[in-house]
Design an enzyme around this catalytic site. Sequence first.
Site, mmCIF file in Angstrom:
data_model
loop_
_atom_site.group_PDB
_atom_site.id
_atom_site.type_symbol
_atom_site.label_atom_id
_atom_site.label_comp_id
_atom_site.label_asym_id
_atom_site.label_seq_id
_atom_site.Cartn_x
_atom_site.Cartn_y
_atom_site.Cartn_z
ATOM 1 N N LYS A 31 -38.047 -48.587 -6.101
ATOM 2 C CA LYS A 31 -36.799 -49.059 -6.706
ATOM 3 C C LYS A 31 -36.556 -50.503 -6.300
ATOM 4 O O LYS A 31 -36.816 -50.889 -5.146
ATOM 5 C CB LYS A 31 -35.644 -48.154 -6.228
ATOM 6 C CG LYS A 31 -34.297 -48.484 -6.876
ATOM 7 C CD LYS A 31 -33.224 -47.485 -6.431
ATOM 8 C CE LYS A 31 -31.869 -47.759 -7.042
ATOM 9 N NZ LYS A 31 -30.821 -46.800 -6.609
ATOM 10 N N SER A 43 -28.376 -44.408 -10.264
ATOM 11 C CA SER A 43 -28.858 -45.737 -10.534
ATOM 12 C C SER A 43 -30.370 -45.900 -10.424
ATOM 13 O O SER A 43 -30.911 -46.907 -10.873
ATOM 14 C CB SER A 43 -28.195 -46.710 -9.553
ATOM 15 O OG SER A 43 -28.565 -46.382 -8.215
ATOM 16 N N SER A 75 -27.617 -41.089 -6.781
ATOM 17 C CA SER A 75 -28.547 -41.914 -7.564
ATOM 18 C C SER A 75 -30.009 -41.524 -7.500
ATOM 19 O O SER A 75 -30.821 -42.093 -8.225
ATOM 20 C CB SER A 75 -28.423 -43.380 -7.160
ATOM 21 O OG SER A 75 -27.320 -43.938 -7.812
HETATM 22 N N1 GLN Z 1 -23.141 -43.368 -9.569
HETATM 23 C C1 GLN Z 1 -22.636 -43.651 -8.265
HETATM 24 C C2 GLN Z 1 -22.064 -45.046 -8.217
HETATM 25 O O1 GLN Z 1 -22.107 -45.709 -9.208
HETATM 26 C C3 GLN Z 1 -23.712 -43.439 -7.248
HETATM 27 C C4 GLN Z 1 -24.645 -44.555 -7.130
HETATM 28 C C5 GLN Z 1 -25.694 -44.362 -6.116
HETATM 29 O O2 GLN Z 1 -25.909 -43.259 -5.625
HETATM 30 N N2 GLN Z 1 -26.331 -45.462 -5.763
HETATM 31 O O3 GLN Z 1 -21.587 -45.493 -7.215
#
Ligand code: GLN
Length: 513
Positions: free
Chosen positions: A97, A172, A196
């Site tokens: 990532k 994400s 994410s």
């Molecule tokens: N969707 C969540 C956010 O936008 C989690 C993101 C993540 O786990 N990095 O904060």
Amino acid sequence: MSNLDDLMRSARKLRYAIAEREVTAVDAVRHCLDRIAAIDPPGGTNGTSGANTGSEHLNAVRETCADEALRAAEKVDADISAGKTPGPLAGVPFLVKDNIVTTEGTTTAGSRILEGFRSPYDATVITRLRAAGAIVIGKTNCDEFAMGSSTENCAWGPTRNPWDRTRVPGGSSGGSAAAVAAGLAPFSLGSDTGGSIRQPAAFCGVVGLKPTYGRVSRSGLIAFGSSLDQIGPFTDSVRDAAVVFEAISGPDPADSTSGDVGVPDCLRQLDEPVEGLVIGVPRQYMSDANDAAVNAAIENAISIYRSLGARIEPVDLPLTDVGLSTYYIIAPAEASSNLARYDGIRYGRRSAGKGFASVDELYAASRAEGFGPEVQRRIMLGTYVLSAGYYDAYYRRALKVRRLIKAEYDAAFSRCHALLGPTAPTPAFPLGDRPDPLSMYLCDVYTVNTNIAGICGISIPAADLAGGRLPIGIHLQCRAFNESTLFRIARMHEAATDGARRRSPLAETVANR
Ligand code: GLN
């Protein structure tokens, strides 16, 4: 299906074949790079005008590092020929990532503010994977600074779901999930602050693990919410998730929050039966607001576990839905502080504007140009809840609720070995379907509390009932530092449903060529 296509689905089998010199590490790396070039050629860093951002472009892989990867593969092959003991992931290619720093290529966290940034060092997870023999082949697309649930909040264009390119891969870490689902690499790394890793794993039909907070070093992970962030793997199987987990886990002097806890031998316990284990199903997870196919998939998983001899217990977790409001105070608060370092002076992009009257004006212009709208929203939210007038009303209160959420889990884990539910309330949704940030935040309702409590969780593909068009994820959670039980319970479901598992059409098409 060619032997290599088949091997690419299993890091463990691939490593074995390389160690036995049935295939070389160079073959494995070339195979992945060829597949990426054929299916998902990186469009470079100029995502909005690049040639590959056409409507159907998968856009999972942002950048590859062919030269370095082939050199590393040659070294693995030479070591094996010289009789050295191959590491547990010798010759296995993987994708990273874009918010985990590597000395190869660039690391942008999906943001213009870090466009072209080259890290002088490797994240600890990368160092550990290299020591295990694994080979970095490139970077995957993600929501900017890991803020999002769809991989649409990205400076380099959205990633698409390999099951249906009109849909999001989740986020994400959507690029990492889509890449494994499309068979571009045997495994990838993601980060999980509120879901994410698990939610995109569910949307893309692969396995995604969020380890216990403190289990895996965060050194070299670009910080979002430091008390919530963890790195974990995407894989095709539970066994591979355990192999990668063991390679990346353990205390690290470079991360003072990494726990001084030994890494269990998860593989040894993996195939132990679940008979007699108690699996709790929180009433709040089986909501009528979930998509009907999601609830049907969970009911099916419950009956599978029952037939395997596990005891299913109803559980009450009344704080499930306040997790979201707690998370969306704590995570932005920490983000607003972590992102203060991007000032246009020390890192990345500086505004090209001229005639600034003060350094503050230069900061403001660089940040306004460099950060996308979601990141700006989080910084404003975070500075607001931390401001003197609102600290007690929001931030301090959220910390108190955090403690209550943790206590609620502790009570549940005093009766159950694991908790079972859906990873997300719906399968993958169409691109552009959730323009309103609040509706996007709702995707995380079942995953944020795992991070708030610092425990571990995994998403595994549900059995395909009646030829569903999109995958659905089953979410399992265990108490902190109990990944071995988590893997074991996940593996039992996987073994029982192996015949009912489909893979993304993209992976099948290429594999069957
Ligand atoms: N969707 C969540 C956010 O936008 C989690 C993101 C993540 O786990 N990095 O904060």
